[in-house]
Design a protein around this motif. Structure first.
Motif, PDB file in Angstrom:
ATOM      1  N   TYR A  24      -3.907  -2.611 -15.915  1.00 57.80           N
ATOM      2  CA  TYR A  24      -4.711  -1.497 -15.443  1.00 57.80           C
ATOM      3  C   TYR A  24      -4.615  -0.250 -16.334  1.00 57.80           C
ATOM      4  O   TYR A  24      -3.554   0.129 -16.804  1.00 57.80           O
ATOM      5  CB  TYR A  24      -4.250  -1.163 -14.023  1.00 57.80           C
ATOM      6  CG  TYR A  24      -5.074  -0.110 -13.348  1.00 57.80           C
ATOM      7  CD1 TYR A  24      -6.211  -0.449 -12.630  1.00 57.80           C
ATOM      8  CD2 TYR A  24      -4.719   1.232 -13.437  1.00 57.80           C
ATOM      9  CE1 TYR A  24      -6.965   0.529 -12.012  1.00 57.80           C
ATOM     10  CE2 TYR A  24      -5.473   2.211 -12.820  1.00 57.80           C
ATOM     11  CZ  TYR A  24      -6.600   1.849 -12.108  1.00 57.80           C
ATOM     12  OH  TYR A  24      -7.334   2.812 -11.507  1.00 57.80           O
TER      13      TYR A  24
ATOM     14  N   PHE B  23      -0.405   2.064  -7.442  1.00 61.58           N
ATOM     15  CA  PHE B  23      -1.359   1.926  -6.347  1.00 61.58           C
ATOM     16  C   PHE B  23      -2.692   2.550  -6.747  1.00 61.58           C
ATOM     17  O   PHE B  23      -2.733   3.493  -7.558  1.00 61.58           O
ATOM     18  CB  PHE B  23      -0.840   2.640  -5.097  1.00 61.58           C
ATOM     19  CG  PHE B  23       0.494   2.162  -4.621  1.00 61.58           C
ATOM     20  CD1 PHE B  23       0.606   1.047  -3.801  1.00 61.58           C
ATOM     21  CD2 PHE B  23       1.662   2.831  -5.001  1.00 61.58           C
ATOM     22  CE1 PHE B  23       1.851   0.605  -3.358  1.00 61.58           C
ATOM     23  CE2 PHE B  23       2.904   2.394  -4.565  1.00 61.58           C
ATOM     24  CZ  PHE B  23       3.004   1.278  -3.741  1.00 61.58           C
ATOM     25  N   HIS B  24      -3.755   2.049  -6.143  1.00 63.73           N
ATOM     26  CA  HIS B  24      -5.074   2.634  -6.380  1.00 63.73           C
ATOM     27  C   HIS B  24      -5.066   4.075  -5.875  1.00 63.73           C
ATOM     28  O   HIS B  24      -4.629   4.330  -4.741  1.00 63.73           O
ATOM     29  CB  HIS B  24      -6.144   1.809  -5.664  1.00 63.73           C
ATOM     30  CG  HIS B  24      -7.535   2.192  -6.058  1.00 63.73           C
ATOM     31  ND1 HIS B  24      -8.167   3.304  -5.548  1.00 63.73           N
ATOM     32  CD2 HIS B  24      -8.390   1.628  -6.930  1.00 63.73           C
ATOM     33  CE1 HIS B  24      -9.378   3.394  -6.085  1.00 63.73           C
ATOM     34  NE2 HIS B  24      -9.533   2.390  -6.937  1.00 63.73           N
TER      35      HIS B  24
ATOM     36  N   ARG C 173      -2.076  -1.663  -3.490  1.00 60.01           N
ATOM     37  CA  ARG C 173      -1.261  -1.997  -4.654  1.00 60.01           C
ATOM     38  C   ARG C 173      -2.134  -2.571  -5.753  1.00 60.01           C
ATOM     39  O   ARG C 173      -3.006  -3.385  -5.516  1.00 60.01           O
ATOM     40  CB  ARG C 173      -0.254  -3.064  -4.213  1.00 60.01           C
ATOM     41  CG  ARG C 173       0.668  -3.547  -5.292  1.00 60.01           C
ATOM     42  CD  ARG C 173       1.924  -2.806  -5.153  1.00 60.01           C
ATOM     43  NE  ARG C 173       2.866  -3.139  -6.184  1.00 60.01           N
ATOM     44  CZ  ARG C 173       4.154  -3.250  -5.959  1.00 60.01           C
ATOM     45  NH1 ARG C 173       4.608  -3.102  -4.741  1.00 60.01           N
ATOM     46  NH2 ARG C 173       4.966  -3.502  -6.937  1.00 60.01           N
ATOM     47  N   LEU C 174      -1.910  -2.109  -6.999  1.00 54.87           N
ATOM     48  CA  LEU C 174      -2.716  -2.628  -8.118  1.00 54.87           C
ATOM     49  C   LEU C 174      -2.053  -3.862  -8.708  1.00 54.87           C
ATOM     50  O   LEU C 174      -0.847  -4.004  -8.685  1.00 54.87           O
ATOM     51  CB  LEU C 174      -2.862  -1.554  -9.188  1.00 54.87           C
ATOM     52  CG  LEU C 174      -3.709  -0.354  -8.777  1.00 54.87           C
ATOM     53  CD1 LEU C 174      -3.587   0.775  -9.801  1.00 54.87           C
ATOM     54  CD2 LEU C 174      -5.180  -0.765  -8.642  1.00 54.87           C
TER      55      LEU C 174
ATOM     56  N   SER D 152       0.841  -1.192   0.000  1.00 56.57           N
ATOM     57  CA  SER D 152       0.000   0.000   0.000  1.00 56.57           C
ATOM     58  C   SER D 152       0.880   1.248   0.000  1.00 56.57           C
ATOM     59  O   SER D 152       2.076   1.168   0.303  1.00 56.57           O
ATOM     60  CB  SER D 152      -0.893   0.013   1.247  1.00 56.57           C
ATOM     61  OG  SER D 152      -0.103   0.107   2.405  1.00 56.57           O
TER      62      SER D 152
ATOM     63  N   GLU E 133      -7.291   6.036  -4.746  1.00 55.17           N
ATOM     64  CA  GLU E 133      -8.087   6.366  -3.556  1.00 55.17           C
ATOM     65  C   GLU E 133      -7.769   5.463  -2.370  1.00 55.17           C
ATOM     66  O   GLU E 133      -7.519   5.945  -1.268  1.00 55.17           O
ATOM     67  CB  GLU E 133      -9.577   6.301  -3.879  1.00 55.17           C
ATOM     68  CG  GLU E 133     -10.087   7.603  -4.471  1.00 55.17           C
ATOM     69  CD  GLU E 133     -11.059   7.372  -5.609  1.00 55.17           C
ATOM     70  OE1 GLU E 133     -11.852   6.417  -5.527  1.00 55.17           O
ATOM     71  OE2 GLU E 133     -10.996   8.136  -6.597  1.00 55.17           O
ATOM     72  N   THR E 134      -7.796   4.148  -2.573  1.00 61.84           N
ATOM     73  CA  THR E 134      -7.585   3.252  -1.421  1.00 61.84           C
ATOM     74  C   THR E 134      -6.108   3.138  -1.066  1.00 61.84           C
ATOM     75  O   THR E 134      -5.758   2.776   0.061  1.00 61.84           O
ATOM     76  CB  THR E 134      -8.103   1.837  -1.718  1.00 61.84           C
ATOM     77  OG1 THR E 134      -7.294   1.272  -2.774  1.00 61.84           O
ATOM     78  CG2 THR E 134      -9.548   1.841  -2.157  1.00 61.84           C
TER      79      THR E 134
ATOM     80  N   VAL F 275      -3.750   6.560 -11.324  1.00 63.86           N
ATOM     81  CA  VAL F 275      -3.025   5.748 -10.346  1.00 63.86           C
ATOM     82  C   VAL F 275      -2.171   6.659  -9.469  1.00 63.86           C
ATOM     83  O   VAL F 275      -1.924   7.818  -9.812  1.00 63.86           O
ATOM     84  CB  VAL F 275      -2.049   4.742 -11.019  1.00 63.86           C
ATOM     85  CG1 VAL F 275      -2.778   3.650 -11.765  1.00 63.86           C
ATOM     86  CG2 VAL F 275      -1.043   5.455 -11.915  1.00 63.86           C
ATOM     87  N   THR F 276      -1.720   6.088  -8.347  1.00 66.70           N
ATOM     88  CA  THR F 276      -0.595   6.688  -7.638  1.00 66.70           C
ATOM     89  C   THR F 276       0.609   5.844  -8.028  1.00 66.70           C
ATOM     90  O   THR F 276       0.585   4.621  -7.887  1.00 66.70           O
ATOM     91  CB  THR F 276      -0.814   6.645  -6.115  1.00 66.70           C
ATOM     92  OG1 THR F 276      -1.988   7.403  -5.821  1.00 66.70           O
ATOM     93  CG2 THR F 276       0.373   7.237  -5.373  1.00 66.70           C
TER      94      THR F 276
END
Ligand code: ATP
Length: 347
Positions: free
Chosen positions: A267, A339-340, A346-347, A228, A342-343, A271-272
């Motif tokens: 994806y 990374f997502h 990790r994507l 995360s 908002e949450t 993203v982050t």
């Protein structure tokens, strides 16, 4: 066997605050497990539940083959080392180390033998007749360790044991504690908010945040594959760079800028994007790094500035001579973590 198992262990304090949300993990026999996280994340609460100093609200805790939820601390076969050492000021080092054994009605000659052995291991032999006030901070910490060792427990619990020491002594003591634990092979749980201690001492790390486990893994897993954005930014100094980005079919964009690299598989969307400061290459690549500050650290340099208007730090070796200015920079695909937005997962 002194494996420790937590099954949905949870803590709600009497004021209704849920300090530890249901947590499940296990600590293998002989393992050195570090609980790390920011102040208030619940790591001491978790350790105190294992120690029996804090009742468990729900879930089960086993040490070895025994469920110990309702077992007294004294009956759990654990030894705890605290930040403040908890030494008796009026007793000599010898008596401080042997104190717990005396309470257990162990014969005097056996106590003497165990205390001597621990003192040898901890380099305290010539200090055995001193009082704690006549010792340095590091020596006091060793006395606290000695008291834990002589009890020959199934489990060591450490609650920030090095936080009262200066930086140099802390580095030395963390090597000593780790070496001692290896040698004794005692299962250990170690609480710290210091990510360097966690990385250097742990066989496995549990990262806690707001009473929730963010990730469990080896130091290498936690560092190289953070689960995360929280873990990515908590572990590592300086932390992983985290940037707002967008993955489109034709490439990955930072902010509104042009694509800086080919789009990773899978994806698509905002993203982050994360990359460790040491994973970049300066002088080549399609992104531009505006370096505004160079920090000299001897063996290496930290370059601070912006990429596409977003804060960025790079770590380069001392032979990369850089002064403030704009440089091409390569952000290698394999080093990127997505990374997502908002949450933070990790994507
Ligand atoms: P620190 O590194 O600051 O010691 P920590 O991660 O060890 O932090 P805990 O001491 O486990 O955190 O506390 C977790 C949370 O539970 C904190 O928000 C704290 O304020 C709260 N807390 C601790 N003890 C109690 C209590 N007796 N009653 C209510 N809340 C408590």
């Amino acid at each position: 066997m002194s494996r420790v198992m937590l099954n949905a262990v949870r803590k709600v304090y009497s004021n209704g605050f849920e300090a530890v949300k249901p947590c499940s993990f296990r600590i293998e026999d002989g393992e050195f497990l570090v609980l790390v996280g920011p102040s208030g994340c619940g790591k001491s609460t978790l350790l105190r539940m294992v120690a029996g100093l804090e009742p468990i609200t729900s879930g089960t805790l086993s040490i070895g083959d025994r469920v110990v939820n309702d077992v007294d601390p004294a009956e759990r076969d654990i030894a705890m080392v605290f930040q403040n050492y908890a030494l008796y000021p009026h007793m000599t080092v010898r008596r401080n180390i042997g104190y717990g054994l005396k309470n257990r009605k162990i014969p005097g000659h056996q106590i003497a033998a165990r205390v001597d052995e621990a003192a040898r291991m901890l380099n305290l032999v010539e200090h055995l007749d001193r009082k704690p006030a006549q010792l340095s901070g590091g020596q006091r910490q060793r006395v606290a360790m000695g008291r834990a060792i002589v009890r020959d427990p199934a489990l060591f619990l450490f609650d920030e044991p090095l936080s009262n020491l200066d930086a140099k002594l802390r580095n030395q003591m963390r090597i000593e504690i780790k070496a001692l634990q290896r040698r004794l092979g005692v299962t250990s749980i170690y609480v710290t908010h210091d990510q360097v201690e966690a990385m250097t001492m742990a066989d496995r790390i549990v990262v806690l945040n707001g009473g929730v486990i963010e990730q469990i893994g080896t130091p290498a897993e936690i560092y190289h594959a953070p689960a995360s954005t929280f873990v990515a930014s908590f572990m590592g100094a300086p932390p992983m760079n985290l940037m707002t980005a967008e993955v489109a079919d034709h490439g990955l964009h930072l902010g509104d800028g042009a694509a800086v690299m080919a789009a990773p598989n899978g994806y698509r969307g905002p993203v982050t994007m994360g990359i460790r400061p040491e994973d970049v290459r300066i002088g080549t690549g399609s992104a531009r790094f505006d370096v505004t500050l160079v920090e000299e650290l001897g063996a290496h340099r930290l370059l601070h500035g912006q990429i596409a208007g977003q804060t960025f730090t790079a770590h380069v070796l001392k032979d990369v001579a850089i002064t403030p200015g704009t440089y091409p920079i390569d952000l290698p695909g394999p080093a990127l973590a997505l990374f997502h937005p908002e949450t933070g997962a990790r994507l």
